[in-house]
Scaffold this active site. Structure first.
Site, PDB file in Angstrom:
ATOM      1  N   ARG A 141       0.823  -1.214   0.000  1.00 56.38           N
ATOM      2  CA  ARG A 141       0.000   0.000   0.000  1.00 56.38           C
ATOM      3  C   ARG A 141       0.854   1.259   0.000  1.00 56.38           C
ATOM      4  O   ARG A 141       0.587   2.202  -0.756  1.00 56.38           O
ATOM      5  CB  ARG A 141      -0.947   0.016   1.200  1.00 56.38           C
ATOM      6  N   ASN A 170      -6.000  -2.820   1.994  1.00 58.39           N
ATOM      7  CA  ASN A 170      -5.957  -4.266   2.170  1.00 58.39           C
ATOM      8  C   ASN A 170      -7.388  -4.769   2.259  1.00 58.39           C
ATOM      9  O   ASN A 170      -8.223  -4.145   2.909  1.00 58.39           O
ATOM     10  CB  ASN A 170      -5.220  -4.648   3.461  1.00 58.39           C
TER      11      ASN A 170
END
Length: 89
Positions: A18, A36
């Protein structure tokens, strides 16, 4: 202006996916978000020029060096005019 949703599957959580995705997106001036998923995947939405969205989709196919991307799902969406790029939790 394009909007594309990309879901990367494999070893993609816990490998800075990320954070690196956000860095790549911001560097290209893209708007959107990355998060996520509960199923172990990483999902991202990118809005911007075709060239930059294509580049981030390509990046998602391998991710950061620690990641092992097995499969990527891509879908086109109608742009919403997002501003900035965030990591969602």
């Amino acid at each position: 202006m394009l909007r594309r949703r990309v879901i990367a599957r494999g070893l993609v959580q816990g490998v800075f996916f990320r954070a690196e995705c956000r860095r790549e997106a911001v560097g290209r001036g893209l708007a959107g978000w990355v998060r996520n998923r509960r199923d172990g995947a990483v999902e991202a939405v990118f809005e911007g020029s075709a060239e930059d969205v294509d580049a981030l989709e390509a990046w998602m196919r391998h991710g950061p060096s620690q990641a092992e991307v097995d499969r990527v799902e891509v879908s086109e969406e109608v742009p919403e005019g997002l501003a900035g790029f965030e990591i969602r939790h």
